[in-house]
Write a protein that holds these residues in place. Structure first.
Motif, mmCIF file in Angstrom:
data_model
loop_
_atom_site.group_PDB
_atom_site.id
_atom_site.type_symbol
_atom_site.label_atom_id
_atom_site.label_comp_id
_atom_site.label_asym_id
_atom_site.label_seq_id
_atom_site.Cartn_x
_atom_site.Cartn_y
_atom_site.Cartn_z
ATOM 1 N N GLN A 15 -6.729 4.249 36.345
ATOM 2 C CA GLN A 15 -7.969 4.900 36.743
ATOM 3 C C GLN A 15 -7.773 5.584 38.082
ATOM 4 O O GLN A 15 -6.816 5.319 38.790
ATOM 5 C CB GLN A 15 -9.122 3.900 36.787
ATOM 6 N N GLN A 20 -11.752 0.517 43.156
ATOM 7 C CA GLN A 20 -12.659 0.077 42.106
ATOM 8 C C GLN A 20 -11.916 -0.747 41.053
ATOM 9 O O GLN A 20 -12.452 -1.715 40.506
ATOM 10 C CB GLN A 20 -13.339 1.276 41.451
ATOM 11 N N ARG A 21 -10.677 -0.351 40.796
ATOM 12 C CA ARG A 21 -9.872 -1.116 39.835
ATOM 13 C C ARG A 21 -9.668 -2.543 40.331
ATOM 14 O O ARG A 21 -9.744 -3.505 39.551
ATOM 15 C CB ARG A 21 -8.517 -0.434 39.640
ATOM 16 N N ARG A 23 -11.644 -4.154 42.420
ATOM 17 C CA ARG A 23 -12.941 -4.831 42.336
ATOM 18 C C ARG A 23 -13.207 -5.303 40.915
ATOM 19 O O ARG A 23 -13.751 -6.395 40.692
ATOM 20 C CB ARG A 23 -14.052 -3.893 42.805
ATOM 21 N N THR A 24 -12.818 -4.486 39.956
ATOM 22 C CA THR A 24 -12.991 -4.868 38.552
ATOM 23 C C THR A 24 -12.145 -6.092 38.225
ATOM 24 O O THR A 24 -12.598 -7.022 37.535
ATOM 25 C CB THR A 24 -12.602 -3.700 37.630
ATOM 26 N N HIS A 25 -10.919 -6.113 38.739
ATOM 27 C CA HIS A 25 -10.065 -7.276 38.497
ATOM 28 C C HIS A 25 -10.651 -8.521 39.162
ATOM 29 O O HIS A 25 -10.570 -9.627 38.604
ATOM 30 C CB HIS A 25 -8.653 -7.023 39.030
ATOM 31 N N SER A 27 -13.879 -9.126 39.634
ATOM 32 C CA SER A 27 -14.997 -9.557 38.788
ATOM 33 C C SER A 27 -14.493 -10.252 37.534
ATOM 34 O O SER A 27 -15.033 -11.302 37.119
ATOM 35 C CB SER A 27 -15.866 -8.352 38.410
ATOM 36 N N SER A 28 -13.463 -9.697 36.915
ATOM 37 C CA SER A 28 -12.902 -10.300 35.703
ATOM 38 C C SER A 28 -12.302 -11.675 36.007
ATOM 39 O O SER A 28 -12.431 -12.607 35.206
ATOM 40 C CB SER A 28 -11.835 -9.382 35.110
#
Length: 691
Positions: A15, A20-21, A23-25, A27-28
């Motif tokens: 991406q 942001q990538r 942050r996504t990791h 959250s996951s």
């Protein structure tokens, strides 16, 4: 090295916004951790175990596991990332990227989303360099604000070698305001620290480190690492962290739980030897002698003096027959046990069996058939029991020490050639005491009782012991700690320059010998990360006068304006007012504030703080809610740290100690508690050694 803020926009393999990538990791990973916890909570333990005991043990294990999987929202789940170079055995598709955090987190199919910082694959995060990249292509550090991932910083280890630069995120993490208890340094461990943290369980390590070198944190993280690498063994044998006082233990008590370790016991030396109630205090000269290793020989003689060489035979009656063991044979048995130098209690338990064996020899010679049951029965015979009680009576450790300190003749008999007459008079109580309960035992007395108790019965040994602020222990206290790790190992932490007791350690070689670990490896940490360069340089002016030859700490942090010296005209009231004003100024900054003063000044300062409407806390009770200001007696400052420190009148701190050298060491400790700024407020002249 490149740093990236939230508005960074760079291409990424998956991406366009790498932040942001990440942050996504994050959250996951948090979702995966919640799933791991829910899976444990959902386990049905009914009919799994054979009995209620096993069920209770398994239930306790499940509860501990659920606690370990708690998601602490204020603590980042991961703080770094390693991208390994692809190899034929390791490709990007099958996993060459690892997120490094405080605990392991895996996804639904078991693949790691966060790797425990203690795992072997995480080690290069702390040790890899461009000279030795250890197969790492990229090292990424993450920055957080209020638990939210807000920045990252990349270091490509495959780039050409250039002059080393300090990571800005690393610097920011070190300088992050300190409110509340001590926190872990898992995200900022340095290579020389990591080598100590990951050293093996079998060897004892002694860490000499000046202020701000992170020796306490290194010791705590070493415990966490050893529990990871040798969990089953240490679960059986146990681990222990020993600190100088209760305030210090309160300050550090959250570090190991934050790293997922909930079962490590913490104690002071006084806690370890608490066999009697301590209600008294020794003069310094008496405490020094009681703490001298020579007292161990005095106690050994006193314990063994209870053994009496038999003068009468033993007659054992069994049925219609009598069996006689003559006095000379009993004497041989007793002398043989004494010659083996067994513990008093173990030898006392062996004596009836030895006498019974002598009886069995005679019984077998007469044609009787005997076995172990017959020998046990003879050992319990009243005549044998009476002989044992007469020859080898039980010894109460507290009563033994009571007699040594109350009875001049008894002490002289067992201290001959060990303590001279003047030393014997120094340790004797002014008046004899007749009972253990009536005695006003001191801390040094309690250590003597613990030594005597070990002479009678072996002290339980743990798998690993961490001993912090070790420079302040007496030889007898070292022996007390050493008894707790005779079959295990230890991590010894301290700074010879900060020794402030009359019996403070002169050298680590001597201390380790008393500890029973003469082969321990001595490591020295000289790079400072906590104390600003200006502050440590000022405090180091004292080193030649109190600890000649000791290496000065080299701080990696330069912070202009971090040191301020204020001389106040007038009397004590003007000094107090100026100190309160300095505290009010410090409170304008973010972070914790420590007001450090000589113990005699604490009542006046506490009254002045209350009058000024400034709430304050005692050391070890710091929280994020009540106050950011702690009033710290100089005698309790060791091991603590604050963002800003106000030091009240250094000359009074020095004068509060029994001698100048100890006073200078106490001042050295007080001067080196600050992370961001130090304000010294004084009247008259400063100690000449600071000039």
């Amino acid at each position: 090295m490149s740093a990236h803020a939230p508005d960074s926009r760079q291409s990424d393999s998956s991406q366009s916004d790498p932040l942001q990538r990440e942050r996504t990791h994050l959250s996951s990973s948090r979702a995966a951790l919640r799933t791991m916890r829910h899976e444990v909570e959902a386990l049905d333990l009914k009919n799994v175990t054979a009995n209620w005991v096993n069920a209770r043990v398994l239930g306790a294990q499940m509860e501990a596991r659920i606690k370990e999987l708690a998601d602490l929202t204020h603590t980042p789940l991961f703080f770094g990332r390693l991208d390994y170079l692809p190899t034929p055995e390791r490709t990007a598709e099958d996993g060459s990227r690892f997120y490094i955090g405080r605990r392991h987190v895996h996804d639904a199919v078991g693949d790691p989303m966060v790797v425990d910082w203690r795992a072997p694959v995480s080690q290069p995060f702390y040790r890899a360099t461009r000279i030795d990249p250890q197969e790492v292509e990229l090292r990424r550090r993450f920055g957080y604000t209020g638990g939210e991932l807000t920045a990252y910083e990349d270091e490509r280890l495959t780039d050409p070698v250039e002059e080393a630069r300090t990571s800005r995120l690393l610097q920011a993490e070190i300088e992050r305001p300190r409110v509340g208890p001590m926190r872990d340094i898992v995200a900022t461990i340095q290579p020389e620290q990591d080598e100590i943290v990951r050293s093996g369980l079998s060897g004892t390590v002694c860490v000499q480190g000046g202020p701000g070198t992170g020796k306490t944190a290194v010791g705590l993280h070493r415990v966490a690492y050893l529990l990871y690498a040798h969990r089953e063994r240490l679960a059986r044998t146990g681990t222990l962290v020993i600190g100088p006082n209760r305030s210090f233990l309160h300050y550090i008590e959250q570090v190991l739980p934050a790293l997922g370790e909930l079962e490590v016991r913490q104690a002071t030396v006084d806690d370890l030897v608490a066999r009697v109630e301590v209600r008294g205090e020794d003069p310094a000269d008496a405490a020094v002698i009681k703490g001298d290793a020579r007292m161990a020989e005095v106690l050994r003689r006193a314990v063994r003096s209870h053994v009496t060489i038999p003068a009468e035979p033993v007659m054992v009656v069994r049925g219609s027959r009598r069996w006689r063991i003559p006095a000379y044979e009993l004497e041989e048995i007793v002398r043989e046990l004494l010659g083996r130098d067994m513990r008093y209690g173990a030898a006392r338990e062996a004596l009836p069996q030895r006498i019974a064996h002598a009886v069995l020899v005679r019984m077998e010679e007469s044609g009787e058939v005997c076995d172990d049951r017959v020998q046990d029965a003879v050992a319990r015979n009243p005549a044998v029991k009476a002989a044992v009680k007469s020859v080898w009576p039980p010894v109460d450790p507290a009563k033994l020490v009571l007699r040594l300190l109350s009875d001049a003749e008894f002490l002289a008999a067992h201290a001959e050639g060990v303590l001279d007459e003047a030393e014997q008079r120094t340790v004797l109580w002014p008046k004899p005491v007749r009972s253990v309960r009536a005695a006003k035992w001191s801390s040094a007395d309690a250590v003597l009782i613990d030594e005597a108790a070990d002479l009678v019965e072996r002290t339980h040994s743990l798998g690993h012991v961490v001993l912090d602020e070790a420079q302040d222990l007496s030889p007898m206290q070292y022996r007390a700690v050493g008894r707790r790790c005779t079959t295990g190992s230890a991590t010894v932490l301290g700074d010879l320059a900060q020794g402030t007791t009359p019996w403070a350690t002169g050298s680590w070689e001597e201390a380790l010998s008393h500890l029973g670990k003469p082969d321990a490896v001595v490591e020295e940490l000289t790079a400072g990360f906590r104390v600003p360069r200006e502050v440590i340089a000022y405090a180091s002016r004292l080193l030649p006068h109190m600890s000649p030859g000791l290496a000065e700490v080299r701080s990696v942090r330069e912070s202009p304006g971090s040191l301020e010296i204020r001389q106040i005209p007038g009397g004590p009231d003007e000094l107090t007012s100026a100190v309160i004003a300095a505290c009010e100024e410090s409170l304008l900054h973010e972070g914790s504030i420590g007001l450090i003063a000589a113990d005699t000044r604490i009542p006046a300062l506490s009254e002045a703080l209350s009058a000024a409407g400034l709430p304050w806390l005692d050391p070890g009770t710091e929280t994020t809610a009540d106050s950011r200001l702690t009033l710290v007696p100089a005698s309790l400052a060791k091991g603590l740290e604050y963002d800003y420190v106000v030091l009240d009148d250094p000359s009074t701190v020095v004068a509060g100690e029994p001698d100048e050298r100890t006073g200078l060491r106490r001042l050295y400790v007080a001067l080196t508690r600050a992370v961001s700024g130090l304000t010294v407020v004084h009247q008259g002249e400063l100690p000449g050694q600071l000039g």
